[in-house]
Motif scaffolding. Structure first.
Motif, PDB file in Angstrom:
ATOM      1  N   ASP A  55      29.384 115.004  -6.073  1.00 23.64           N
ATOM      2  CA  ASP A  55      30.827 114.850  -6.284  1.00 23.64           C
ATOM      3  C   ASP A  55      31.123 114.251  -7.661  1.00 23.64           C
ATOM      4  N   ASP A  56      30.314 113.250  -8.064  1.00 21.35           N
ATOM      5  CA  ASP A  56      30.492 112.652  -9.393  1.00 21.35           C
ATOM      6  C   ASP A  56      30.327 113.711 -10.474  1.00 21.35           C
ATOM      7  N   LEU A  57      29.255 114.492 -10.339  1.00 17.85           N
ATOM      8  CA  LEU A  57      28.973 115.506 -11.353  1.00 17.85           C
ATOM      9  C   LEU A  57      30.055 116.572 -11.407  1.00 17.85           C
ATOM     10  N   GLU A  58      30.543 116.979 -10.232  1.00 15.89           N
ATOM     11  CA  GLU A  58      31.612 117.983 -10.217  1.00 15.89           C
ATOM     12  C   GLU A  58      32.873 117.439 -10.868  1.00 15.89           C
ATOM     13  N   LEU A  59      33.169 116.157 -10.603  1.00 17.71           N
ATOM     14  CA  LEU A  59      34.332 115.528 -11.209  1.00 17.71           C
ATOM     15  C   LEU A  59      34.179 115.479 -12.725  1.00 17.71           C
ATOM     16  N   TRP A  60      33.003 115.016 -13.189  1.00 21.69           N
ATOM     17  CA  TRP A  60      32.760 114.927 -14.627  1.00 21.69           C
ATOM     18  C   TRP A  60      32.724 116.304 -15.265  1.00 21.69           C
ATOM     19  N   ALA A  61      32.081 117.257 -14.629  1.00 18.20           N
ATOM     20  CA  ALA A  61      31.977 118.604 -15.193  1.00 18.20           C
ATOM     21  C   ALA A  61      33.356 119.237 -15.309  1.00 18.20           C
ATOM     22  N   ALA A  62      34.210 118.991 -14.313  1.00 18.42           N
ATOM     23  CA  ALA A  62      35.554 119.558 -14.354  1.00 18.42           C
ATOM     24  C   ALA A  62      36.356 118.987 -15.519  1.00 18.42           C
ATOM     25  N   LEU A  92      16.339 110.468  -7.489  1.00 17.78           N
ATOM     26  CA  LEU A  92      17.596 110.125  -8.149  1.00 17.78           C
ATOM     27  C   LEU A  92      18.634 109.528  -7.200  1.00 17.78           C
ATOM     28  N   ARG A  93      18.243 109.292  -5.940  1.00 17.87           N
ATOM     29  CA  ARG A  93      19.188 108.707  -4.988  1.00 17.87           C
ATOM     30  C   ARG A  93      19.731 107.402  -5.580  1.00 17.87           C
ATOM     31  N   GLY A  94      21.012 107.211  -5.496  1.00 14.91           N
ATOM     32  CA  GLY A  94      21.616 106.023  -6.079  1.00 14.91           C
ATOM     33  C   GLY A  94      22.191 106.294  -7.459  1.00 14.91           C
ATOM     34  N   PHE A  95      21.832 107.420  -8.039  1.00 15.70           N
ATOM     35  CA  PHE A  95      22.421 107.799  -9.321  1.00 15.70           C
ATOM     36  C   PHE A  95      23.667 108.638  -9.031  1.00 15.70           C
ATOM     37  N   ALA A  96      24.125 109.389  -9.984  1.00 10.42           N
ATOM     38  CA  ALA A  96      25.340 110.183  -9.814  1.00 10.42           C
ATOM     39  C   ALA A  96      25.185 111.156  -8.648  1.00 10.42           C
ATOM     40  N   THR A  97      26.249 111.292  -7.858  1.00 11.52           N
ATOM     41  CA  THR A  97      26.261 112.215  -6.730  1.00 11.52           C
ATOM     42  C   THR A  97      26.782 113.574  -7.190  1.00 11.52           C
TER      43      THR A  97
END
Length: 151
Positions: A84-91, A77-82
């Motif tokens: 940090d991205d997931l934590e931002l979206w989840a928050a 999944l490298r190159g997909f959501a990181t």
């Protein structure tokens, strides 16, 4: 059902006798021992208290590393959501409680076919590569046609 008091942590009779031997009268010794006994017992966990905690059986319904192996890995999944991205979206969109159903074995078994496996990602990459090569070949062919027409 009335609350069940736990067994005393220490021998109250022995404590009263020791205080009386040290110079307390019976009423004083009993009052001190009662206070100590109440303080100790109020801080001792009861079976009811412990029943609220998760057991080994409770954790068995969650997915393990072995359950997740057929699915895409971090490298896949490298190159997909990181993270940090997931934590931002989840928050912004979901709490841990909202996401809890998505990590159970039952969920993976029920919906497993809808998740991308390593093989799915490899097929998708091969298809994208074929399309990319087709576009490059088309561009080369069009360039040759235009050169022939113009040239």
């Amino acid at each position: 059902m009335p609350a069940v008091r736990p067994m005393p942590v220490f021998d109250t009779h022995k404590a009263v006798k020791a205080l009386c031997h040290a110079g307390f009268d019976d009423a004083q010794a009993e009052a001190v021992v009662d206070q100590i006994n109440d303080a100790v017992n109020d801080n001792v966990a009861t079976k009811t208290d412990l029943d609220r905690f998760a057991t080994k059986e409770d954790f068995e319904r969650f997915a393990t590393k072995d359950d997740l192996r057929p699915f895409a890995t971090k490298d896949d999944l490298r190159g997909f959501a990181t993270k940090d991205d997931l934590e931002l979206w989840a928050a912004k969109f979901a709490t841990k409680d909202d996401l809890e159903p998505f990590v159970t074995k039952d969920y993976l078994e029920l919906w497993g076919a809808k998740f991308a496996t390593k093989e799915d990602l490899a097929k998708q990459n091969a298809t994208l590569l074929r399309y990319a090569l087709g576009i490059v070949a088309l561009a080369v062919a069009l360039t040759k046609v235009f050169d022939a027409i113009i040239g």
